[in-house]
Design a protein around this motif. Structure first.
Motif, PDB file in Angstrom:
ATOM      1  N   UNK A  75       0.819  -1.216   0.000  1.00 20.19           N
ATOM      2  CA  UNK A  75       0.000   0.000   0.000  1.00 20.19           C
ATOM      3  C   UNK A  75       0.849   1.261   0.000  1.00 20.19           C
ATOM      4  N   UNK A  76       2.171   1.120  -0.241  1.00 20.44           N
ATOM      5  CA  UNK A  76       3.026   2.299  -0.223  1.00 20.44           C
ATOM      6  C   UNK A  76       2.612   3.292  -1.298  1.00 20.44           C
ATOM      7  N   UNK A 255       6.153  -2.630   4.316  1.00 19.36           N
ATOM      8  CA  UNK A 255       4.915  -3.198   3.774  1.00 19.36           C
ATOM      9  C   UNK A 255       4.333  -4.279   4.680  1.00 19.36           C
ATOM     10  N   UNK A 256       5.206  -5.104   5.274  1.00 22.11           N
ATOM     11  CA  UNK A 256       4.742  -6.236   6.076  1.00 22.11           C
ATOM     12  C   UNK A 256       4.460  -5.833   7.517  1.00 22.11           C
ATOM     13  N   UNK A 260       1.208  -3.722   6.955  1.00 21.01           N
ATOM     14  CA  UNK A 260       0.581  -5.037   6.917  1.00 21.01           C
ATOM     15  C   UNK A 260      -0.253  -5.213   5.649  1.00 21.01           C
ATOM     16  N   UNK A 261       0.353  -4.895   4.529  1.00 23.49           N
ATOM     17  CA  UNK A 261      -0.376  -4.891   3.257  1.00 23.49           C
ATOM     18  C   UNK A 261       0.165  -5.895   2.251  1.00 23.49           C
ATOM     19  N   UNK A 262       1.158  -6.690   2.642  1.00 26.31           N
ATOM     20  CA  UNK A 262       1.737  -7.674   1.727  1.00 26.31           C
ATOM     21  C   UNK A 262       1.700  -9.047   2.387  1.00 26.31           C
ATOM     22  N   UNK A 263       1.053 -10.005   1.723  1.00 25.31           N
ATOM     23  CA  UNK A 263       1.074 -11.373   2.219  1.00 25.31           C
ATOM     24  C   UNK A 263       2.112 -12.182   1.437  1.00 25.31           C
ATOM     25  N   UNK A 264       2.238 -13.448   1.771  1.00 22.18           N
ATOM     26  CA  UNK A 264       3.280 -14.260   1.143  1.00 22.18           C
ATOM     27  C   UNK A 264       3.030 -14.405  -0.359  1.00 22.18           C
TER      28      UNK A 264
END
Length: 431
Positions: A75-76, A255-256, A260-264
């Motif tokens: 979400x950056x 991000x993580x 908290x906007x990037x999953x694996x």
């Protein structure tokens, strides 16, 4: 008897016409040259492998690409866009201004015009065309024009490529790109403001003043990335390659952990995307390394330098010729190919005329980025056309005022070297 050099050039041209990637075409041309000249064709493989594996600098390219891809899947980009909207979205044609400002900010992280257009550009194009505020062709045009700023403001993948072929300091090249990049942003904003008044573009809803601190606070982790990146390089803490690794790690961390906007799955997709992009650039670099062996073997740089000397060109005259040549080549060649194939031929002449290599590097990179939006081949034109589905002719028509503004910026960069060299000299550059 068939001339090896002529046959190699002919094969490269034919393969390029039939849409074979230029890197692979150059590899084929090099092998043909070696075979006709009676050399061992394994020289091509040896030259490519030595060039790729002995250059620590090249490691910065996949790392900068990975950092940009992580920012695109997280979400950056959204937060940076919201921050830009808070700054300049309240003026007439505000979303056009937001487009340029977001490119200025995002360029300090990605180093790639295509990453800017595909990532940030896709979001802002949807905002601009929503409810018919702007035509798709205009949104595409200003997005393509502003994306050219990406590789001018550091970090910059094209400047890494120029450093590779010219043996110039990446750190000083990065510093030299800052003011020209900002100037390109200013001329695009001024052109958008003029067009907004002329075409009566809407005044977009302003972000309330009370909301600006919160928007800024949420964008701070993303805004810190270029500070960490450039501070590490110019503070002597990191090399550009190490800074690229730090940028990728920081983008993933933010991000993580923070957003908290990037999953694996998204991270895996970013790895695949950056791997594909790196492979494309790697083939181009490998092909140019192999073909540069041919160019050196045929003594083309010295022959060209001797040919140019008979015209007794001054520094200014030579730069005018180079600009015109690169602008024409930019209509049909990709920027990376120009930097890796064409530019090395002129380096001896640049040295003989006493032109500063850092200044020349910025001129060349700005020129090659303008080539990305120059009809008919400009790659960014096809990228934004694919996003908006607008007719290419309409995009080109709306692009022309911005292209003229970029030409004006290129003229200033070319003929006012002190503007380019101001920051490098503050950092200790002796040129």
């Amino acid at each position: 008897m068939l001339d090896p050099m002529g046959a190699a050039l002919g094969l490269i041209f034919v393969l390029a016409v039939f849409a074979l990637p230029i890197g692979e075409a150059m590899i084929c041309g090099t092998i043909l040259y070696l075979a006709l000249a009676g050399f061992d064709t394994s020289i091509a493989a040896e030259t490519m492998l030595q060039g790729l594996f002995n250059s620590y600098t090249l490691l910065a390219i996949p790392l900068f690409i990975l950092a940009a891809d992580i920012m695109n899947v997280g979400s950056l980009a959204d937060r940076l866009l919201r921050f830009s909207q808070a700054l300049v979205g309240r003026f007439r044609g505000g979303l056009g201004h937001v487009n340029v400002v977001s490119s200025l900010i995002f360029s300090g992280m990605s180093g790639s015009a295509l990453a800017d257009a595909v990532g940030m550009g896709r979001i802002i194009i949807n905002m601009m065309t929503k409810d018919g505020k702007y035509t798709p062709s205009y949104a595409a045009a200003i997005t393509a024009a502003s994306a050219t700023i990406g590789p001018i403001i550091p970090p910059s993948i094209p400047m890494v490529l120029y450093a590779l072929v010219s043996d110039t300091s990446i750190g000083y090249l990065f510093a030299a790109g800052m003011l020209p990049g900002l100037m390109m942003g200013v001329v695009l904003i001024l052109m958008n403001a003029w067009l907004a008044r002329r075409r009566r573009f809407p005044v977009d809803e302003a972000v309330p003043m009370r909301a600006i601190p919160g928007v800024t606070f949420r964008a701070i982790p993303a805004l810190l990335l270029p500070v960490i990146l450039l501070g590490g390089i110019y503070g002597g803490v990191m090399t550009p390659t190490e800074a690229a690794a730090a940028a990728a790690a920081y983008a993933l961390l933010v991000s993580v952990v923070f957003y908290r906007s990037v999953n694996f799955g998204q991270f895996y997709g970013a790895l695949l995307s950056s791997g594909r992009s790196t492979a494309n650039i790697g083939i181009l670099i490998a092909g140019s390394l192999a073909f540069n062996y041919v160019i050196t073997r045929e003594n083309v740089p010295d022959m060209l330098a001797g040919w140019l000397q008979q015209f007794e060109l001054s520094q200014v005259g030579f730069l005018i010729v180079i600009n015109l040549l690169l602008l024409v080549l930019g209509c049909v060649l990709e920027g990376g190919a120009i930097l890796l194939i064409i530019v090395p031929i002129f380096i001896p002449t640049v040295q003989a005329l006493g032109i500063d290599p850092v200044h020349f590097g910025v001129v060349v990179v700005v020129n090659s980025m303008i080539g990305l939006v120059t009809p008919p081949y400009g790659l960014l034109l096809f990228v934004v056309q694919n996003i908006t589905k607008a007719p290419l002719s309409a995009i080109i028509r709306d692009l022309m005022p911005f292209l003229y503004a970029l030409f004006a910026a290129l003229a200033i960069v070319t003929f006012v070297p002190d503007l380019v060299l101001f920051l490098p000299r503050l950092l200790g550059y002796q040129g």
